[in-house]
Design a protein around this motif. Structure first.
Motif, mmCIF file in Angstrom:
data_model
loop_
_atom_site.group_PDB
_atom_site.id
_atom_site.type_symbol
_atom_site.label_atom_id
_atom_site.label_comp_id
_atom_site.label_asym_id
_atom_site.label_seq_id
_atom_site.Cartn_x
_atom_site.Cartn_y
_atom_site.Cartn_z
ATOM 1 N N ASP A 137 0.832 -1.210 0.000
ATOM 2 C CA ASP A 137 0.000 0.000 0.000
ATOM 3 C C ASP A 137 0.862 1.255 0.000
ATOM 4 O O ASP A 137 0.519 2.258 0.615
ATOM 5 C CB ASP A 137 -0.978 0.002 1.179
ATOM 6 C CG ASP A 137 -0.273 0.016 2.517
ATOM 7 O OD1 ASP A 137 0.974 -0.054 2.531
ATOM 8 O OD2 ASP A 137 -0.960 0.106 3.549
ATOM 9 N N LYS A 141 -2.781 3.280 -5.104
ATOM 10 C CA LYS A 141 -3.852 2.362 -4.693
ATOM 11 C C LYS A 141 -3.211 1.094 -4.133
ATOM 12 O O LYS A 141 -2.117 0.719 -4.551
ATOM 13 C CB LYS A 141 -4.744 1.995 -5.887
ATOM 14 C CG LYS A 141 -5.527 3.139 -6.475
ATOM 15 C CD LYS A 141 -6.300 2.687 -7.695
ATOM 16 C CE LYS A 141 -6.999 3.868 -8.358
ATOM 17 N NZ LYS A 141 -7.598 3.503 -9.647
ATOM 18 N N PRO A 142 -3.899 0.401 -3.235
ATOM 19 C CA PRO A 142 -3.339 -0.849 -2.705
ATOM 20 C C PRO A 142 -3.223 -1.914 -3.792
ATOM 21 O O PRO A 142 -4.081 -2.017 -4.676
ATOM 22 C CB PRO A 142 -4.364 -1.266 -1.645
ATOM 23 C CG PRO A 142 -5.113 -0.029 -1.306
ATOM 24 C CD PRO A 142 -5.147 0.787 -2.558
ATOM 25 N N ALA A 166 -2.196 8.051 3.912
ATOM 26 C CA ALA A 166 -2.183 6.595 3.930
ATOM 27 C C ALA A 166 -1.330 5.993 5.023
ATOM 28 O O ALA A 166 -1.379 4.781 5.245
ATOM 29 C CB ALA A 166 -1.702 6.080 2.572
ATOM 30 N N MET A 178 -2.759 8.351 -0.751
ATOM 31 C CA MET A 178 -3.362 7.309 -1.576
ATOM 32 C C MET A 178 -4.601 7.915 -2.217
ATOM 33 O O MET A 178 -5.245 8.778 -1.618
ATOM 34 C CB MET A 178 -3.735 6.121 -0.687
ATOM 35 C CG MET A 178 -4.290 4.927 -1.415
ATOM 36 S SD MET A 178 -4.577 3.549 -0.270
ATOM 37 C CE MET A 178 -2.890 3.090 0.096
#
Lengths: 140, 92
Positions: A122, A126-127, B73, B88
């Motif tokens: 992550d 985006k993960p 994030a 993110m």
């Protein structure tokens, strides 16, 4: 074309057009996938074992050709769940019938030997999730 | 450590971007460089600003930069009064 080459092509064809990954199937690729390539599948050849009772020529040998499929997902929410859905689609494509499991009677059968530990990252926009799935394609 | 902040202030004067973080508008440097992870390409968005400007900001906070929505994030890295926010993309 050798049986090994034909088996690999048939294996790839069987996994092309799945509901979630569609045509985003990449064989032996060593470059990263872009956003347009995801979610996708990456397919790699592994080692192959050869078993034969007889050491002389012209005797049938059973071969086990190992194939690794990496499920590649990049998603803001529930990426691992999406990978599980793709895994179910793969299993359905390979094990729904005898014909599917023998890649159209080309091989003796395809066996799924393991689902690897999901890899998570992550640190990007985006993960990312990558789930390796291991198969053996048995042919003579 | 004061030098780092002084350098940052000078950079922001020339190259700073504005980020909406909560109800505040913070000036900092936004970077969205190419990155790779697990054989997947993407970007690694980060925002660097004075730590004092984001003292109450926690992981998960919403950030808007240039009309694009992000989320903080990870825990904010603070070094010498300079904060680095790993971002993110956000659904919002």
């Amino acid at each position: 074309m050798t049986t090994r080459t034909a088996a690999r092509a048939a294996f790839v064809a069987a996994l092309t057009g799945l509901t979630t990954t569609g045509a985003r199937v990449f064989v032996g690729r060593n470059r990263p996938l872009d956003a347009a390539d995801l979610p996708g599948l990456m397919i790699f050849s592994g080692d192959e074992t050869v078993e034969s009772v007889f050491a002389n020529a012209n005797r049938p040998a059973t071969r086990r050709y190992k194939v690794r499929v990496d499920i590649m997902v990049k998603n803001l929410t529930a990426a691992e769940t999406e990978a599980d859905t793709i895994l179910a689609e793969i299993e359905s494509a390979l094990f729904a019938s005898v014909s599917a499991n023998t890649l159209g009677n080309l091989v003796n059968g395809v066996v799924m030997t393991a689902v690897g530990e999901p890899e998570l990252d992550d640190t990007q926009d985006k993960p990312c999730v990558r789930v390796p799935v291991f198969f053996e394609v048995m042919y003579s | 450590m004061k030098n780092a902040l002084a350098d940052l202030a000078a950079m922001l004067a020339d190259f700073g971007d504005y980020a909406a973080i909560g109800t505040a508008t913070v000036r900092g440097i936004f970077d969205n460089a190419y990155g790779e992870a697990l054989m997947m390409a993407g970007t690694t968005p980060t925002f660097v600003c004075a730590a004092a400007d984001v003292s109450g900001v926690l992981e998960g906070a919403a950030v808007t930069i240039g009309g694009a929505a992000y989320t903080v994030a990870a825990p904010i890295k603070i070094n010498g009064g300079v904060a680095t926010l790993q971002l993110m993309e956000s659904d919002a």
